[in-house]
Design an enzyme around this catalytic site. Structure first.
Site, short mmCIF file in Angstrom:
data_model
loop_
_atom_site.label_atom_id
_atom_site.label_comp_id
_atom_site.label_asym_id
_atom_site.label_seq_id
_atom_site.Cartn_x
_atom_site.Cartn_y
_atom_site.Cartn_z
N MET A 172 57.77 -13.32 4.52
CA MET A 172 58.70 -12.77 5.51
C MET A 172 60.09 -12.55 4.91
O MET A 172 60.74 -11.55 5.16
CB MET A 172 58.80 -13.72 6.71
CG MET A 172 59.62 -13.15 7.86
SD MET A 172 59.80 -14.31 9.22
CE MET A 172 58.12 -14.46 9.80
N TYR B 80 51.76 -17.30 -0.52
CA TYR B 80 50.74 -17.59 0.49
C TYR B 80 49.36 -17.17 0.01
O TYR B 80 49.19 -16.12 -0.59
CB TYR B 80 51.05 -16.83 1.79
CG TYR B 80 52.16 -17.48 2.59
CD1 TYR B 80 52.06 -18.80 3.02
CD2 TYR B 80 53.30 -16.76 2.92
CE1 TYR B 80 53.08 -19.38 3.76
CE2 TYR B 80 54.31 -17.34 3.67
CZ TYR B 80 54.19 -18.65 4.08
OH TYR B 80 55.19 -19.23 4.81
N LYS C 279 68.26 10.15 14.98
CA LYS C 279 67.55 9.17 15.80
C LYS C 279 67.15 7.96 14.96
O LYS C 279 67.17 8.04 13.71
CB LYS C 279 66.31 9.82 16.42
CG LYS C 279 65.34 10.39 15.39
CD LYS C 279 64.35 11.38 16.00
CE LYS C 279 63.37 11.88 14.96
NZ LYS C 279 62.58 13.01 15.47
N ARG D 288 53.35 17.17 22.61
CA ARG D 288 54.04 15.91 22.86
C ARG D 288 54.98 16.17 24.02
O ARG D 288 54.61 16.03 25.16
CB ARG D 288 54.83 15.49 21.60
CG ARG D 288 54.04 14.67 20.63
CD ARG D 288 54.80 14.25 19.40
NE ARG D 288 56.10 14.87 19.21
CZ ARG D 288 56.91 14.64 18.19
NH1 ARG D 288 56.54 13.77 17.26
NH2 ARG D 288 58.07 15.24 18.07
#
Ligand code: PLP
Length: 344
Positions: A296, A249, A39, A133
């Site tokens: 980023m 930053y 997955k 779950r």
């Protein structure tokens, strides 16, 4: 169109290590065979790279969470070897499963009825033994909707397999008490950590995910599991700082003396989150500490130990998952699944 220039970042995948990890987990599963949780795009490593390696190593059982994850896996393995853990929510899911031959995991009485009403066929059943779950409650397994299912694998999922918790034995006992109540071909309980809990947790099929990809959820697996994924990126700029110059930053780093720094073309958009600040990249044996904030698309590193590194040279982020988890306070699962989509 003109060919794209080469990327300045890549996720190196050690296919040998991946195959080794599956074989090690398969061997540790005793008489059971190991499947693979694939997955979330093989926990971020890429279905197209990882599934063929797992298949060639001998894996036959592949688990995804969502129906939308099926087509990518179907390119590499037959439909009846793919199971969808979330099961059918709608009649469309049932139609898709029956048309493709992909196996749904039936997780509730509602899903059992939906599957039966849609025509049914072979499926798996998840019993809830305490994680609360997905899964059918033990008290509901005598329901006709469950009893009429054609069950391949009867499974449950451990909540605390990575801990020495009394809950493990309780879940095992509850699962054992359900096994006689639903006709099935095979039983399955253990995830990666569950495999290390011992033979009685293995049943016929184990479902490792994390440890295939280099995660070490329990000390017993240490030594048996090899690192699989390594983020690497090029230096896209080398700069000289004077004493007092700031970096990044919010100017959180101030150069104490003249120094040489490099700009690595990786950032939090690629899954190298800000919690990596204070860690280091490497170039061979040289450590390149991260300076200031992670941006980023960029991370600035100290080149003091490797002053010869130049623009275009590649550096690596050490991604040994247990160490990286301690360093970043992210879980080993998060460290894999956050890796972004820009890697070449
Ligand atoms: C994700 C998942 C697994 C694999 O778990 P790991 O801890 O990654 O080994 C096994 N079974 C189920 C039901 C899962 O959802």
């Amino acid at each position: 169109m003109t060919d794209l220039p080469p990327p300045t970042m890549r996720l190196r995948i050690d296919s040998e290590a991946l195959a080794h990890n599956w074989r090690a987990l398969h061997a540790m599963s005793g008489n059971a065979r190991a499947g693979a949780a694939v997955k979330a795009n093989c926990y971020g490593l890429g279905v197209d790279r990882a599934v063929p390696v797992l298949r060639e190593a001998g894996c036959r059982d592949f688990f995804v969470a969502h129906w939308c994850e099926v087509p990518a896996v179907l390119r590499h393995v037959p439909a009846d070897r793919i199971s969808v853990l979330h099961g059918p929510l709608s009649a469309e899911d049932v139609t898709f499963a029956r048309a493709t031959g992909v196996r749904p995991v039936i997780d509730s009485l509602r899903q059992a009825k939906l599957w039966g009403d849609g025509g049914g066929g072979r499926c798996h059943v998840m019993i809830d033994t305490g994680i609360n779950r997905l899964g059918i409650a033990p008290a509901d397994i005598s329901d006709p909707a469950v009893q009429s299912l054609e069950v391949d694998v009867l499974m449950s999922h451990l909540a605390c397999a990575d801990e020495d918790s009394a809950m493990n034995a309780r879940q095992l006992a509850t699962f054992l008490s359900c096994i006689g109540g639903v006709a099935h071909r095979e039983a399955s309980l253990a995830n990666s950590a569950g495999i290390a809990l011992g033979k009685e947790y293995a049943f016929a099929l184990t479902r490792p995910g994390l440890a295939l990809y280099g995660g070490v959820p329990r000390a017993e697996l240490d030594g048996a599991i090899r690192q699989v994924a390594s983020p690497e990126a090029a230096l896209i700029q080398v700069r000289r700082l004077n004493a007092g110059d700031k970096v990044g930053y919010n100017a959180t780093f101030t150069a104490p003396a003249p120094m040489k720094v490099g700009v690595v073309s990786l950032g939090y958009a690629d899954g190298i989150l800000r919690s990596w600040a204070g860690a280091h990249f490497v170039s061979g044996d040289d450590r390149l500490p991260i300076l200031g904030r992670v941006s980023m698309d960029m991370i600035v590193v100290d080149l003091s130990e490797a002053p010869d590194l130049a623009e275009g040279d590649w550096v690596e982020l050490p991604y040994h998952l247990p160490d990286a988890a301690r360093q970043t306070s992210l879980s080993q699962y998060e460290l894999l699944t956050v890796l972004g989509h820009r890697f070449g």
